[in-house]
Write a protein that holds these residues in place. Structure first.
Motif, PDB file in Angstrom:
ATOM      1  N   GLN A 164       0.845  -1.190   0.000  1.00 27.75           N
ATOM      2  CA  GLN A 164       0.000   0.000   0.000  1.00 27.75           C
ATOM      3  C   GLN A 164       0.881   1.241   0.000  1.00 27.75           C
ATOM      4  O   GLN A 164       1.865   1.318   0.730  1.00 27.75           O
ATOM      5  N   ILE A 165       0.511   2.202  -0.815  1.00 24.98           N
ATOM      6  CA  ILE A 165       1.282   3.435  -0.914  1.00 24.98           C
ATOM      7  C   ILE A 165       0.514   4.553  -0.231  1.00 24.98           C
ATOM      8  O   ILE A 165      -0.664   4.783  -0.507  1.00 24.98           O
ATOM      9  N   THR A 166       1.170   5.226   0.694  1.00 24.19           N
ATOM     10  CA  THR A 166       0.600   6.405   1.339  1.00 24.19           C
ATOM     11  C   THR A 166       1.267   7.628   0.754  1.00 24.19           C
ATOM     12  O   THR A 166       2.490   7.762   0.817  1.00 24.19           O
ATOM     13  N   ILE A 214      -4.108  16.948   0.836  1.00 24.55           N
ATOM     14  CA  ILE A 214      -4.695  15.669   0.437  1.00 24.55           C
ATOM     15  C   ILE A 214      -3.837  14.518   0.945  1.00 24.55           C
ATOM     16  O   ILE A 214      -2.627  14.486   0.724  1.00 24.55           O
ATOM     17  N   PHE A 215      -4.468  13.595   1.646  1.00 22.93           N
ATOM     18  CA  PHE A 215      -3.810  12.382   2.113  1.00 22.93           C
ATOM     19  C   PHE A 215      -4.424  11.204   1.356  1.00 22.93           C
ATOM     20  O   PHE A 215      -5.642  11.103   1.234  1.00 22.93           O
ATOM     21  N   SER A 216      -3.591  10.314   0.862  1.00 21.58           N
ATOM     22  CA  SER A 216      -4.122   9.174   0.120  1.00 21.58           C
ATOM     23  C   SER A 216      -3.455   7.876   0.553  1.00 21.58           C
ATOM     24  O   SER A 216      -2.281   7.859   0.929  1.00 21.58           O
ATOM     25  N   LYS A 217      -4.235   6.809   0.503  1.00 23.27           N
ATOM     26  CA  LYS A 217      -3.732   5.458   0.713  1.00 23.27           C
ATOM     27  C   LYS A 217      -4.140   4.646  -0.507  1.00 23.27           C
ATOM     28  O   LYS A 217      -5.333   4.454  -0.761  1.00 23.27           O
ATOM     29  N   LEU A 218      -3.163   4.185  -1.250  1.00 14.89           N
ATOM     30  CA  LEU A 218      -3.409   3.565  -2.539  1.00 14.89           C
ATOM     31  C   LEU A 218      -2.919   2.121  -2.549  1.00 14.89           C
ATOM     32  O   LEU A 218      -1.871   1.804  -1.997  1.00 14.89           O
ATOM     33  N   SER A 219      -3.671   1.274  -3.200  1.00 14.42           N
ATOM     34  CA  SER A 219      -3.236  -0.110  -3.391  1.00 14.42           C
ATOM     35  C   SER A 219      -3.496  -0.507  -4.840  1.00 14.42           C
ATOM     36  O   SER A 219      -4.297   0.107  -5.547  1.00 14.42           O
ATOM     37  N   LYS A 220      -2.779  -1.530  -5.291  1.00 12.33           N
ATOM     38  CA  LYS A 220      -2.911  -2.017  -6.667  1.00 12.33           C
ATOM     39  C   LYS A 220      -2.725  -0.870  -7.658  1.00 12.33           C
ATOM     40  O   LYS A 220      -3.556  -0.623  -8.529  1.00 12.33           O
ATOM     41  N   VAL A 221      -1.642  -0.146  -7.523  1.00 14.41           N
ATOM     42  CA  VAL A 221      -1.415   1.043  -8.336  1.00 14.41           C
ATOM     43  C   VAL A 221      -0.368   0.792  -9.404  1.00 14.41           C
ATOM     44  O   VAL A 221       0.727   0.319  -9.118  1.00 14.41           O
ATOM     45  N   ASN A 222      -0.716   1.114 -10.643  1.00 14.81           N
ATOM     46  CA  ASN A 222       0.258   1.083 -11.731  1.00 14.81           C
ATOM     47  C   ASN A 222       0.876   2.459 -11.969  1.00 14.81           C
ATOM     48  O   ASN A 222       1.950   2.567 -12.543  1.00 14.81           O
ATOM     49  N   ILE A 223       0.160   3.492 -11.552  1.00 14.77           N
ATOM     50  CA  ILE A 223       0.647   4.860 -11.747  1.00 14.77           C
ATOM     51  C   ILE A 223       0.198   5.713 -10.569  1.00 14.77           C
ATOM     52  O   ILE A 223      -0.903   5.536 -10.044  1.00 14.77           O
TER      53      ILE A 223
END
Length: 283
Positions: free
Chosen positions: A10-12, A50-59
């Motif tokens: 997971q990318i924060t 803006i705060f984000s938590k990203l998963s399964k990200v290609n870009i």
């Protein structure tokens, strides 16, 4: 400015506007294809954080900020690069039961010391907006199949006149509470397939127009106190069921008015409701 941390696939990522002077209006263009989004007043000095938590990200999302003619233009864009087909997109919408099913999370904090022009575009997922204590001159929301919850939870009126409040949804729901506090002159709510719930908790002091269009689905409208002058015009087909309270007066052509209705009232609320297939319920 961007700060990235990666934990367990997971990318924060954090985005922050670093300009606090040199403009009188903040134009925020937020465009994401999937996720659960929360928007509210924050505690920081930045106009947009803006705060984000990203998963399964290609870009990763792209973020920009620029001051032009005393307007701060800030934009975050996260496009779909996972090549999801329509069937998969619909399965997200129809069978997701938890926030985690939408992979990404977005938290947007704004500052009450700035004036905002909001343009928000959500793809699949859910969006929660609490605009309490935020000066907003325009708010335009569009979604593909994201549910939207819009609220003024503190019941404090917008400190400026909002020109337009617009929500357009292809497939999903809109739950709008206390929207009398938006101070909007014009409200437009349009859904191709889904439900619209509008709650006006208190009377308004100026004339406003509220337009609601639903292709197939339900509209539920909860009106303010009886002493508020308003007129409701219903456009429906034989495939639409209507429920109108007895305290409203039927003046013909599916048009209803309140007890204190006057055509020239300074605080007249005019509702136009158009539903092709489904139901209209007024409380």
């Amino acid at each position: 400015m961007g700060i990235v941390f990666q934990l367990k696939a997971q990318i924060t990522k954090e985005f922050k506007v670093d300009h606090t002077r040199g403009y009188g209006l903040v134009h925020l263009d937020f465009n994401v294809y999937k996720g659960v989004t929360h928007i509210k007043k924050g505690m920081g000095a930045s106009p947009v954080h803006i705060f984000s938590k990203l998963s399964k990200v290609n870009i990763l999302p792209s973020f920009s900020q620029e001051i032009v003619s005393e307007v701060l233009y800030t934009q975050l864009v996260h496009r779909n690069v996972e090549s999801e087909n329509l069937g998969k997109s619909l399965s997200y919408k129809l069978f997701s039961t938890t926030n985690e099913d939408f992979d990404h999370k977005w938290d947007i904090e704004m500052n009450s010391n700035f004036l905002y022009d909001l343009h928000l575009n959500f793809g699949i997922g859910k969006a929660y907006l609490d605009l309490s204590n935020l000066p907003v001159s325009n708010c335009i929301i569009k979604t593909a199949s994201a549910d939207v919850k819009l609220d003024y939870s503190k019941k404090i009126a917008n400190s400026v006149k909002m020109d337009t409040l617009m929500v357009t949804i292809n497939m999903g729901s809109l739950d709008a509470k206390n929207i009398n506090f938006s101070n909007a002159k014009e409200m437009f709510f349009e859904i191709n397939y889904g439900t619209v719930d509008l709650f006006f908790s208190e009377p308004v002091s100026e004339r406003i127009n509220i337009h609601t269009i639903v292709g197939a689905g339900k509209v539920s409208l909860e009106l303010p106190a009886y002493d508020q002058p308003f007129i409701i015009k219903v456009k429906s087909t034989p495939m639409c069921r209507t429920n109108i309270p007895k305290h409203l007066k039927d003046i013909g052509n599916k048009t209803y008015v309140s007890k204190n209705y006057k055509e020239n009232a300074e605080n007249l609320m005019t509702f136009t409701i158009d539903v092709s297939v489904g139901s209209v319920t007024i409380k």
